[in-house]
Design a protein around this motif. Structure first.
Motif: not given
Length: 155
Positions: A67-81, A7-15
């Motif tokens: 699976g291994e598909r990449a998820v991009i959310t709106v949070e990823a669009l802001e860069q360095d503020g 998610v947003n370029g970062e591997l995230r683990e959860t249950a």
């Protein structure tokens, strides 16, 4: 069940339960609340994310199927503020009111710019067809997108 999502370029683990939607996992497990729950039927567009670069309704997508598909959310669009050009144009043009539809609109427009660097009014309308705005700012949104395209030298 155990989930590993990019998610947003970062591997995230959860249950999460096997029937959990991507929307539920993003908001409730990963605390990424920019993606909104609107109709929960895939109609309003508030839950729109990019899945491998394509628009997807997070409320209709099972998290277990990502699976291994990449998820991009709106949070990823802001860069360095700094807001993305689409976000900035919407804010500067007064194209947001309550802001509830804004994350989905931003994701739809971001995807539009990746495949159509010089969108015209009709392409913008088509890109926004799956996003409902109850405040009635569609005309402002279209003007904002045309402005963003001009500012980046795209039109």
């Amino acid at each position: 069940m155990h989930l590993e999502l990019t998610v947003n370029g970062e591997l995230r683990e959860t249950a999460a339960p096997a029937q959990a939607t991507l929307l539920e996992v993003l908001r409730e497990r990963l605390e990424l609340t920019g993606t909104k729950r609107g109709c929960n039927h895939g109609v309003c567009g508030a839950c729109t994310v990019l899945l491998d670069g394509k628009l997807a309704r997070a409320c209709l997508t099972l998290a277990a199927d990502i699976g291994e598909r990449a998820v991009i959310t709106v949070e990823a669009l802001e860069q360095d503020g700094s807001l993305s050009p689409v976000q900035r144009a919407l804010v500067e043009s007064g194209a947001i009111q309550c802001g509830f539809c804004t994350p989905g609109v931003v994701m739809a427009l971001t995807e539009l710019f990746t495949r159509e660097p010089r969108p015209d009014r009709e392409a913008i309308r088509a890109a926004l067809a799956g996003n409902l705005c109850r405040c009635g700012t569609h005309n402002r949104i279209i003007r904002a997108v045309l402005r963003a395209a001009q500012a980046s030298g795209r039109t």
